[in-house]
Design an enzyme around this catalytic site. Structure first.
Site, PDB file in Angstrom:
ATOM      1  N   GLU A 187      36.700 -60.651  74.575  1.00 21.66           N
ATOM      2  CA  GLU A 187      37.753 -60.087  73.996  1.00 21.66           C
ATOM      3  C   GLU A 187      38.810 -59.287  75.037  1.00 21.66           C
ATOM      4  OE1 GLU A 187      36.982 -62.127  71.458  1.00 21.66           O
ATOM      5  OE2 GLU A 187      35.146 -60.933  71.005  1.00 21.66           O
ATOM      6  N   ASN A 265      34.795 -67.854  72.107  1.00 18.71           N
ATOM      7  CA  ASN A 265      36.212 -67.969  71.774  1.00 18.71           C
ATOM      8  C   ASN A 265      37.274 -68.022  72.973  1.00 18.71           C
ATOM      9  OD1 ASN A 265      35.220 -65.025  71.538  1.00 18.71           O
ATOM     10  ND2 ASN A 265      37.304 -64.973  72.114  1.00 18.71           N
ATOM     11  N   ASP A 310      39.585 -66.615  67.392  1.00 19.11           N
ATOM     12  CA  ASP A 310      38.506 -66.044  67.983  1.00 19.11           C
ATOM     13  C   ASP A 310      37.323 -66.693  66.971  1.00 19.11           C
ATOM     14  OD1 ASP A 310      36.521 -64.135  68.847  1.00 19.11           O
ATOM     15  OD2 ASP A 310      36.969 -62.816  67.346  1.00 19.11           O
TER      16      ASP A 310
HETATM   17  N1  PQQ Z   1      29.087 -59.196  68.562  1.00 21.38           N
HETATM   18  C1  PQQ Z   1      29.005 -59.003  67.295  1.00 21.38           C
HETATM   19  C2  PQQ Z   1      27.822 -58.154  66.867  1.00 21.38           C
HETATM   20  O1  PQQ Z   1      26.761 -57.789  67.413  1.00 21.38           O
HETATM   21  O2  PQQ Z   1      27.867 -57.548  65.611  1.00 21.38           O
HETATM   22  C3  PQQ Z   1      29.698 -59.505  66.726  1.00 21.38           C
HETATM   23  C4  PQQ Z   1      30.537 -60.191  67.554  1.00 21.38           C
HETATM   24  C5  PQQ Z   1      29.821 -59.772  68.669  1.00 21.38           C
HETATM   25  C6  PQQ Z   1      31.854 -60.765  67.596  1.00 21.38           C
HETATM   26  O3  PQQ Z   1      32.229 -61.333  66.321  1.00 21.38           O
HETATM   27  C7  PQQ Z   1      32.309 -61.420  68.587  1.00 21.38           C
HETATM   28  O4  PQQ Z   1      33.393 -62.126  68.645  1.00 21.38           O
HETATM   29  C8  PQQ Z   1      31.713 -61.507  69.736  1.00 21.38           C
HETATM   30  N2  PQQ Z   1      32.300 -61.767  70.768  1.00 21.38           N
HETATM   31  C9  PQQ Z   1      31.803 -61.703  72.263  1.00 21.38           C
HETATM   32  C10 PQQ Z   1      32.750 -62.394  73.243  1.00 21.38           C
HETATM   33  O5  PQQ Z   1      33.697 -62.663  72.943  1.00 21.38           O
HETATM   34  O6  PQQ Z   1      32.131 -62.241  74.228  1.00 21.38           O
HETATM   35  C11 PQQ Z   1      30.717 -60.858  72.327  1.00 21.38           C
HETATM   36  C12 PQQ Z   1      29.964 -60.425  71.373  1.00 21.38           C
HETATM   37  C13 PQQ Z   1      28.864 -59.489  71.568  1.00 21.38           C
HETATM   38  O7  PQQ Z   1      28.300 -59.692  72.696  1.00 21.38           O
HETATM   39  O8  PQQ Z   1      28.220 -59.037  70.937  1.00 21.38           O
HETATM   40  C14 PQQ Z   1      30.713 -60.395  70.004  1.00 21.38           C
END
Ligand code: PQQ
Length: 678
Positions: A187, A265, A310
């Site tokens: 992100e 993503n 995403d």
């Molecule tokens: N982590 C969570 C969570 O722990 O609740 C939810 C998400 C992440 C997401 O919906 C993501 O899209 C997401 N994306 C990344 C990324 O794109 O590198 C990392 C993470 C993460 O490390 O927790 C999440």
């Protein structure tokens, strides 16, 4: 034996043979790896607790994790010793016979750097191997601890030399004596990769990048050269890294000698910003098989070609053996963010089938070659449109389980509609007011919630038949963001809920058999194990994760707690703290002319964690609409090197001027005044 002796011997015996033997045994007495076994099935063969006696489950003990943010870990348990993590990557070793702490280890992550990850300062748990406990710290370090003492044995900085906002939230796995770890950050603008370290020494053994780097430089391997052909270099995708982060899911098939990686993503989100002439953008949104000895690419199947929404494929993958058309097949089951349930041949990556498990508005289905049949409007981001599923996914990291006795996969499904539109003026690493979270490095290239979404959020436990590709039964919840699942040979499915319950269902029929209050919302998955001839069920509770920052479905919050249940348990529930949402902030003096500027600044700096003042309810981070006036009046003291930095508040010194802060105050008080019932 004494706790100390048990502790010393418990983790020492864990290695590949142990994990395989535990899974092969008639009963799976221990829970030695994140998903229980290499197949990540989360199917326990224990049946002492079963559909007949589950009503007698009671609390055996609870343990305070001293954590106020999200708790996502699955506890590992060997010989009655539990290893579990809390927020900020803190590890706890607990004697399950007594519920007492044996040791804890705090990697001392710099809390003012919490903003470097997208989705709460969470950690999904540890790995065990030959007397060591491995944890991925939020700041990118992989740390090996002595399982008996909690002392650090070695530590590696897995993000050294890389540019961008990398974090680790996922649980490491150990395959063939190597600790496997990925990272998050897509992100913010990073290039995803997976690294293997020698479990004994921490020496790096291999690294596989998920997406290609700058094509002007040599490719790391053939898989990158091939992937680069699916990206348009005029988008200079390497500046924002391209994404693809493998931040959660891995699995391993020892017979095939293949390990599986679920990839993330695109970075930035908007396909046409990343890769203006289109292209699949390998290996985003894919399941990739690697050789675990060398890290060499073997095959891939891309679930979301040219990701634009995403749609990570990092969700839990389960290796199952099923009969399809009268033939025994080795398959991989997967329900990624994009809302389709996939059955893939795990020997060669060939697509078998896909069917949507919730309503989706980006594709009508998959053709026989495994390509999605897209709905054209889903890529027309010139005007605002609801993305279904939205970026929170139809299924996020909350682990699913698969019960071979029922033939059903149990998955925490949901939708949280989000309205998206392209950010036409987006440039990598450019902060501007009104751009969501940009001041903290978000690089999505999307304007989020350009209009309020039309559909309603929901959460549902879906029992999915992967052979028939249809739902066998389901249970609706009052909120999305429910916990991961556990299924057992006792014909049970356990799941914690966002509204603060742990529930047991009949695995065949979905009938609710038992539930207990957990004080606050549950996001992690339960585990079950035997100690001294008795079966226990444990779950780590602590509301949070990305949706839990600003939203909730309970009236009470933290502390993070491990609950352990057994037939006949009679322990008392701990007390939980009431969320504060009694009075809207009142009386802060402000200049109404500053509200507009304050809105734009709030959107780029504050909204993602604190939510909309007085409109959102506040999650594990307070909603500023419900603070005392004195807090808002002194906002500068919290925003600029304030005391809350020790709890995860970023330091906005140099980013927000005194005038900016006055505008933000005007927005907070102005919004509270505008929505106050007359
Ligand atoms: N982590 C969570 C969570 O722990 O609740 C939810 C998400 C992440 C997401 O919906 C993501 O899209 C997401 N994306 C990344 C990324 O794109 O590198 C990392 C993470 C993460 O490390 O927790 C999440």
């Amino acid at each position: 034996s004494s706790p100390a002796a048990a502790q010393a011997s418990a983790a020492r015996q864990v290695n590949g043979d142990f994990i395989r033997a535990n899974a092969a045994e008639k009963k799976t007495p221990d829970w030695p790896s994140y998903g229980l076994d290499y197949a990540e099935s989360r199917f326990s063969k224990l049946d002492q607790v079963n559909a007949g006696n589950v009503k007698q489950l009671g609390l055996a003990w609870s343990y305070n994790l001293e954590s106020t943010r999200g708790v996502e870990a699955t506890p590992l348990v060997v010989d009655g010793i539990m290893y579990v993590t809390a927020s900020w990557s803190v590890v706890h070793a607990i004697d399950t016979r007594t519920g007492q702490k044996l040791w804890s280890f705090d990697p001392q992550v710099d809390k003012s750097k919490g903003f470097r990850g997208c989705c709460d300062v969470v950690n999904r748990g540890v790995a065990l191997h030959e007397g060591k406990v491995y944890v991925g710290a939020y700041d990118g370090r992989l740390i090996a601890l002595d399982a008996a003492t909690g002392q650090k044995v070695w530590e590696k900085n897995t993000i050294e030399g890389q540019k961008g906002s990398y974090t680790i939230t996922g649980a490491p796995r150990v395959f063939k004596g190597k600790v496997i770890i990925g990272n998050g950050g897509a992100e913010y603008g990073v290039r995803g990769y997976v690294t293997a370290y020698d479990a004994k020494t921490g020496e790096q053994k291999w690294r596989w990048f998920v997406v290609p780097g700058d094509p002007a430089k040599p490719f790391e391997d053939e898989s990158m050269a091939r992937a680069a052909k699916t990206w348009d270099p005029s988008g200079k995708y390497w500046e924002a890294g391209g994404g693809g982060t493998a931040w959660d899911s891995f699995a391993f098939d020892p017979e095939l000698n293949l390990m599986y990686v679920g990839t993330g993503n695109g970075s930035p989100w908007a396909h046409r910003k990343r890769s203006p002439k289109g292209g699949d953008n390998l290996y985003l949104g894919s399941v990739v098989a690697l050789n675990p000895d060398t890290g060499k690419y073997v095959w891939h199947y891309q679930e979301t070609p040219g990701d634009n929404w995403d749609y990570t494929s990092t969700q839990s993958m389960i290796l199952a053996n099923v009969t399809l058309g009268g033939k025994a097949r080795k398959v991989l089951l997967h329900a990624p963010k994009n809302g389709f349930f996939f059955v893939i041949d795990r020997t060669n990556g060939k697509f078998i089938s896909a069917k949507n498990f919730v309503d989706v508005n980006w594709a009508t289905g998959y053709d026989k070659n495994g390509r999605p049949v897209e709905i054209a409007a889903a890529r027309q981001n010139d005007k605002p449109g609801d993305s279904i599923p939205g970026p929170f996914g139809a299924h996020n990291w909350h682990p699913m389980s698969f019960n071979p006795q029922t033939g059903l996969a149990y998955l925490p499904a949901q939708n949280i509609p989000v309205n998206l539109m392209d950010d036409k003026d987006w440039k990598f690493d450019q902060n501007a007011p009104g751009r969501p979270h940009a001041a903290l490095g978000w690089n999505t290239a999307m304007a989020i919630n350009a209009e309020p979404p039309k559909s309603k959020p929901f959460g549902r436990l879906v029992a999915w038949d992967p052979v028939a590709q249809k739902e066998a039964w389901g249970v609706d919840y009052v909120s999305p963001w429910n916990g991961g699942t556990l299924t057992t040979a006792g014909n049970l499915v356990f799941q914690g809920t966002a509204d603060g319950r742990l529930v047991a269902y009949n695995a065949k029929t979905g009938e609710k058999l038992w539930e207990t209050a957990t004080g606050t919302g549950v996001v992690a998955a339960p585990a079950t194990y035997m100690v001294d001839g008795k079966q226990y069920v444990s779950v780590a509770v602590g509301w949070g994760g990305v949706y839990g920052l600003a939203q909730r479905a309970t009236e009470r919050q933290g502390p993070g707690t491990v609950y352990t249940f057994a037939v006949g348990g009679t322990a008392k529930m701990p007390d939980f703290v009431q969320y504060r949402m009694d009075k809207l902030v009142q009386g802060v003096k402000y200049d109404p002319a500053k509200v507009q500027a304050g809105t734009m600044l709030y959107v780029s700096n504050c909204v993602f964690c604190h939510g909309v003042p007085g409109v959102d309810r506040g999650g594990n981070i307070p909603n500023l609409g419900y603070m005392d006036a004195a807090y808002i009046e002194n906002l500068d003291k919290f925003i600029l090197k304030g005391p809350a930095m020790a709890r995860g508040m970023p330091d906005f010194t140099g980013k927000l001027s005194g005038d900016d802060i006055e505008s933000i105050k005007a927005f907070i008080q102005g919004t509270a005044d505008a929505i106050r019932p007359k």
